[in-house]
Every structure is written in C-alpha cells, then in structure tokens.
Design a protein around this motif. Structure first.
Motif, PDB file in Angstrom:
ATOM      1  N   VAL A 215      54.448  -0.588 -84.989  1.00 39.88           N
ATOM      2  CA  VAL A 215      55.427  -0.746 -83.898  1.00 39.88           C
ATOM      3  C   VAL A 215      55.095  -1.979 -83.052  1.00 39.88           C
ATOM      4  O   VAL A 215      55.979  -2.772 -82.704  1.00 39.88           O
ATOM      5  CB  VAL A 215      55.460   0.558 -83.061  1.00 39.88           C
ATOM      6  N   TYR A 216      53.802  -2.164 -82.741  1.00 46.33           N
ATOM      7  CA  TYR A 216      53.389  -3.349 -81.962  1.00 46.33           C
ATOM      8  C   TYR A 216      53.512  -4.634 -82.789  1.00 46.33           C
ATOM      9  O   TYR A 216      53.834  -5.685 -82.256  1.00 46.33           O
ATOM     10  CB  TYR A 216      51.953  -3.189 -81.447  1.00 46.33           C
ATOM     11  N   ALA A 217      53.265  -4.520 -84.088  1.00 44.80           N
ATOM     12  CA  ALA A 217      53.366  -5.706 -84.952  1.00 44.80           C
ATOM     13  C   ALA A 217      54.816  -6.170 -85.087  1.00 44.80           C
ATOM     14  O   ALA A 217      55.105  -7.366 -85.138  1.00 44.80           O
ATOM     15  CB  ALA A 217      52.794  -5.386 -86.334  1.00 44.80           C
ATOM     16  N   GLU A 218      55.729  -5.174 -85.111  1.00 40.59           N
ATOM     17  CA  GLU A 218      57.149  -5.499 -85.329  1.00 40.59           C
ATOM     18  C   GLU A 218      57.936  -5.631 -84.024  1.00 40.59           C
ATOM     19  O   GLU A 218      59.083  -6.089 -84.036  1.00 40.59           O
ATOM     20  CB  GLU A 218      57.784  -4.424 -86.233  1.00 40.59           C
ATOM     21  N   GLY A 219      57.350  -5.173 -82.913  1.00 32.55           N
ATOM     22  CA  GLY A 219      58.054  -5.234 -81.630  1.00 32.55           C
ATOM     23  C   GLY A 219      59.213  -4.255 -81.563  1.00 32.55           C
ATOM     24  O   GLY A 219      60.299  -4.585 -81.121  1.00 32.55           O
ATOM     25  N   VAL A 220      58.968  -2.999 -82.013  1.00 36.22           N
ATOM     26  CA  VAL A 220      60.010  -1.964 -81.982  1.00 36.22           C
ATOM     27  C   VAL A 220      59.824  -1.122 -80.723  1.00 36.22           C
ATOM     28  O   VAL A 220      58.841  -0.393 -80.598  1.00 36.22           O
ATOM     29  CB  VAL A 220      59.932  -1.054 -83.236  1.00 36.22           C
ATOM     30  N   GLY A 221      60.741  -1.245 -79.785  1.00 35.13           N
ATOM     31  CA  GLY A 221      60.655  -0.454 -78.546  1.00 35.13           C
ATOM     32  C   GLY A 221      59.595  -0.946 -77.577  1.00 35.13           C
ATOM     33  O   GLY A 221      59.420  -0.391 -76.497  1.00 35.13           O
ATOM     34  N   VAL A 222      58.847  -1.993 -77.987  1.00 35.22           N
ATOM     35  CA  VAL A 222      57.827  -2.618 -77.126  1.00 35.22           C
ATOM     36  C   VAL A 222      57.846  -4.120 -77.395  1.00 35.22           C
ATOM     37  O   VAL A 222      58.402  -4.574 -78.388  1.00 35.22           O
ATOM     38  CB  VAL A 222      56.383  -2.110 -77.417  1.00 35.22           C
ATOM     39  N   GLU A 223      57.197  -4.871 -76.501  1.00 33.76           N
ATOM     40  CA  GLU A 223      57.003  -6.307 -76.763  1.00 33.76           C
ATOM     41  C   GLU A 223      56.061  -6.443 -77.955  1.00 33.76           C
ATOM     42  O   GLU A 223      55.094  -5.674 -78.067  1.00 33.76           O
ATOM     43  CB  GLU A 223      56.334  -6.959 -75.534  1.00 33.76           C
ATOM     44  N   ASP A 225      52.988  -7.404 -79.927  1.00 34.38           N
ATOM     45  CA  ASP A 225      51.638  -7.624 -79.418  1.00 34.38           C
ATOM     46  C   ASP A 225      50.666  -7.518 -80.594  1.00 34.38           C
ATOM     47  O   ASP A 225      50.264  -6.424 -80.994  1.00 34.38           O
ATOM     48  CB  ASP A 225      51.313  -6.569 -78.340  1.00 34.38           C
ATOM     49  N   ALA A 226      50.311  -8.661 -81.156  1.00 34.61           N
ATOM     50  CA  ALA A 226      49.477  -8.692 -82.366  1.00 34.61           C
ATOM     51  C   ALA A 226      48.100  -8.088 -82.124  1.00 34.61           C
ATOM     52  O   ALA A 226      47.556  -7.383 -82.981  1.00 34.61           O
ATOM     53  CB  ALA A 226      49.344 -10.136 -82.855  1.00 34.61           C
ATOM     54  N   LYS A 227      47.542  -8.321 -80.924  1.00 36.04           N
ATOM     55  CA  LYS A 227      46.203  -7.803 -80.644  1.00 36.04           C
ATOM     56  C   LYS A 227      46.216  -6.270 -80.556  1.00 36.04           C
ATOM     57  O   LYS A 227      45.348  -5.601 -81.120  1.00 36.04           O
ATOM     58  CB  LYS A 227      45.678  -8.409 -79.332  1.00 36.04           C
ATOM     59  N   GLU A 228      47.229  -5.737 -79.872  1.00 36.66           N
ATOM     60  CA  GLU A 228      47.364  -4.273 -79.751  1.00 36.66           C
ATOM     61  C   GLU A 228      47.641  -3.657 -81.130  1.00 36.66           C
ATOM     62  O   GLU A 228      47.121  -2.592 -81.464  1.00 36.66           O
ATOM     63  CB  GLU A 228      48.493  -3.944 -78.759  1.00 36.66           C
ATOM     64  N   ALA A 229      48.465  -4.341 -81.926  1.00 38.77           N
ATOM     65  CA  ALA A 229      48.762  -3.880 -83.289  1.00 38.77           C
ATOM     66  C   ALA A 229      47.473  -3.813 -84.104  1.00 38.77           C
ATOM     67  O   ALA A 229      47.209  -2.825 -84.805  1.00 38.77           O
ATOM     68  CB  ALA A 229      49.756  -4.832 -83.958  1.00 38.77           C
ATOM     69  N   ALA A 230      46.666  -4.875 -83.995  1.00 38.23           N
ATOM     70  CA  ALA A 230      45.404  -4.940 -84.746  1.00 38.23           C
ATOM     71  C   ALA A 230      44.437  -3.854 -84.276  1.00 38.23           C
ATOM     72  O   ALA A 230      43.765  -3.208 -85.088  1.00 38.23           O
ATOM     73  CB  ALA A 230      44.778  -6.319 -84.574  1.00 38.23           C
ATOM     74  N   LYS A 231      44.401  -3.622 -82.950  1.00 41.12           N
ATOM     75  CA  LYS A 231      43.509  -2.585 -82.407  1.00 41.12           C
ATOM     76  C   LYS A 231      43.830  -1.228 -83.043  1.00 41.12           C
ATOM     77  O   LYS A 231      42.933  -0.553 -83.569  1.00 41.12           O
ATOM     78  CB  LYS A 231      43.676  -2.492 -80.882  1.00 41.12           C
ATOM     79  N   TRP A 232      45.107  -0.838 -83.034  1.00 45.94           N
ATOM     80  CA  TRP A 232      45.487   0.472 -83.559  1.00 45.94           C
ATOM     81  C   TRP A 232      45.328   0.536 -85.075  1.00 45.94           C
ATOM     82  O   TRP A 232      44.965   1.574 -85.621  1.00 45.94           O
ATOM     83  CB  TRP A 232      46.903   0.853 -83.125  1.00 45.94           C
ATOM     84  N   ARG A 233      45.573  -0.596 -85.750  1.00 48.40           N
ATOM     85  CA  ARG A 233      45.362  -0.615 -87.204  1.00 48.40           C
ATOM     86  C   ARG A 233      43.876  -0.397 -87.538  1.00 48.40           C
ATOM     87  O   ARG A 233      43.540   0.360 -88.448  1.00 48.40           O
ATOM     88  CB  ARG A 233      45.859  -1.947 -87.802  1.00 48.40           C
ATOM     89  N   LEU A 234      43.007  -1.041 -86.781  1.00 46.39           N
ATOM     90  CA  LEU A 234      41.565  -0.904 -87.014  1.00 46.39           C
ATOM     91  C   LEU A 234      41.100   0.533 -86.755  1.00 46.39           C
ATOM     92  O   LEU A 234      40.255   1.060 -87.478  1.00 46.39           O
ATOM     93  CB  LEU A 234      40.782  -1.891 -86.137  1.00 46.39           C
ATOM     94  N   ILE A 235      41.670   1.166 -85.724  1.00 52.33           N
ATOM     95  CA  ILE A 235      41.328   2.562 -85.411  1.00 52.33           C
ATOM     96  C   ILE A 235      41.788   3.470 -86.555  1.00 52.33           C
ATOM     97  O   ILE A 235      41.042   4.321 -87.028  1.00 52.33           O
ATOM     98  CB  ILE A 235      41.968   2.989 -84.057  1.00 52.33           C
TER      99      ILE A 235
END
Length: 276
Positions: A215-223, A225-235
C-alpha cells in the motif's frame, strides 16, 4: 512490590471465595476455578480448575458451564469429551449466553459432539454475533462468504467483518482491509483500508504487514512512501512472508534509505519484544 501486592490480593480473594463457596455460592466456585486455571497468585492447576468449574456448573452457574465446556472440548484438565461439552454449551445457550451459543455453533459446524449441521451452526453463531461476540461476527462473515448454512452474500459478509474489525480483532481488521481494497460487496475505500491494515500489522498479522508495504509502495489510500513500504516489507519478510516484487523495490532503494528502513524495522521489533 506491585507483583507482590497482586499476589496477596489474589490470595485474599481466594480465601474469601473459598469461604463463600463453603456456603454454596456458585459464583465463588467459578472464581476459585478461574484463579487455578490462570495461575493467579497460586500454581496453575487445570485439573483443579476443572473440578471447581464442575461444582459451579452443577450449581447452575452459566459462565462455569461455558468454561468447563471449553476445557472438555480442548481436553484441558479433563479428558476430551465433545458430547459433554455440547451438553454444557446447550444448557448455557438456553439461558441466552452468547459465548455458549457461539461455541455450540462451532460444534454443529464441525460435527463434534453434535451432528454436523451448518444451518444450526449459522443460527447459533449469528445469535452470538448479534450479541457482540467479535469472533462470532468474524466467523459469520466467513459463513456468508462461503455460503455455509446461509446464502452466499458479500454485503452481509462485509457488514459482519466490519463489526469484528471495529471491535479491534486483528484478523478481522486485515480481512476487512483487503475487502475494502478490492471492493467486495462495498465501494473501494483505500484510506479506511489503510487504517485497519495498520492496526492489524501492529498486532502482528504478517499478511497485513506485507500488504501495508504494498500500500505504501503503490500509494493506495496514503502518500507513496518507499521507506515506510520497505520497513513493513522487511518486518513481513522476517516473519516468513514471500514477495519477490516488493523485495526488488527494497533492494533498488538508495543505500541510505534502505539503511533507514532496516533501522525502523529493527526498532519496531524491539518495541514489540518489550511489549510497548
């Protein structure tokens, strides 16, 4: 010192409950059972808990019937016995107890202690769902999704799923978020989906963690945010979720951003370990 005080308080409660139980107080019997079952200020003893629940159930205490039924169904503290569990749930369900109805519904669903009957199962689970039992709401949504014991109905499924999600049930929050993103029986609502995805991800639902990364990588419903996307992917990845596409996105990040995401993921895990 706080721990010591709570042990003293529990021991005092146990002493008072034992005095009341001696006078035939059925709720006191149940309280004693709960203290032994939970190991609250005493050694955990499921066998002793089951014995006290049995005494309380014989005296007609409904919560004791439900708890004993659950112990019998799981074979905890007593020999596993679905037939006896079903009897207890049925007796408690007749008094209108929501949890007893839910548990009885599950037995009808699985054909354990009761003949398999999806229609009876759905009726008991629906009763509990209407009384506000989150797990019953979640399971009722699944019955509507699969058309088990009820007509297949995407709108009913989403309605019950939303109720369980609103009560803070992480599995329901994740499933409802996915429903909102796909628009099953509802209009697509990215912003609302993200709110539930975050809650489910924070609660440790691995699928939600990965979906949040997307969702963060694609900007669906949020701005975006590559860093936030990466954080959740790593988790999610550390929790065993595979997603090659997202891994490519993480690996192509500038080194500094990737390092920040790794730091954020590590920090999140540390906070979870200390229970913050």
């Amino acid at each position: 010192a706080h721990g010591c005080n709570s042990v003293i308080a529990t021991k005092t409660a146990l002493k008072l409950a034992e005095e009341a139980a001696g006078k035939g107080d059925k709720q006191a019997h149940t309280l004693i059972a709960r203290i032994h079952e939970g190991g609250l200020g005493v050694d955990k003893d499921e066998k002793k808990a089951a014995e006290w629940y049995m005494k309380a159930a014989d005296l007609g205490d409904v919560p004791a019937m439900v708890s004993l039924g659950t112990m019998l169904a799981a074979g905890k503290g007593v020999a596993k016995d679905f037939n006896k569990a079903a009897e207890l749930y049925e007796k408690a369900a007749l008094t209108g107890d929501a949890l007893a109805n839910y548990n009885l519904g599950l037995l009808f669903l699985k054909g354990e202690g009761k003949p398999e009957n999806p229609y009876r199962a759905a009726a008991h689970i629906r009763y509990a769902a209407e009384k506000g039992v989150a797990r019953a709401q979640y399971d009722l949504a699944a019955l509507y999704q699969s058309g088990t014991g009820v007509d297949n109905d995407a709108l009913e499924a989403s309605t019950w799923l939303s109720k369980a999600a609103e009560q803070g049930m992480p599995e329901a929050q994740f499933d409802y978020a996915v429903m909102l993103l796909r628009g099953f029986g509802l209009k697509v609502d990215g912003a609302k989906a993200v709110k539930y995805l975050i809650a489910a991800a924070e609660a440790g639902i691995t699928g939600a963690q990965n979906r949040l990364g997307r969702v963060y990588a694609e900007g669906v419903g949020v701005e975006r945010d590559a860093k936030e996307a990466a954080k959740w992917r790593l988790i999610a990845k550390a929790n065993g979720v595979k997603d090659e596409e997202l891994d490519v996105m993480v690996n192509t990040l500038p080194e500094a951003e990737k390092a920040e995401a790794e730091k954020a993921a590590a920090l999140w895990r540390e906070k979870k370990q200390v229970g913050q």
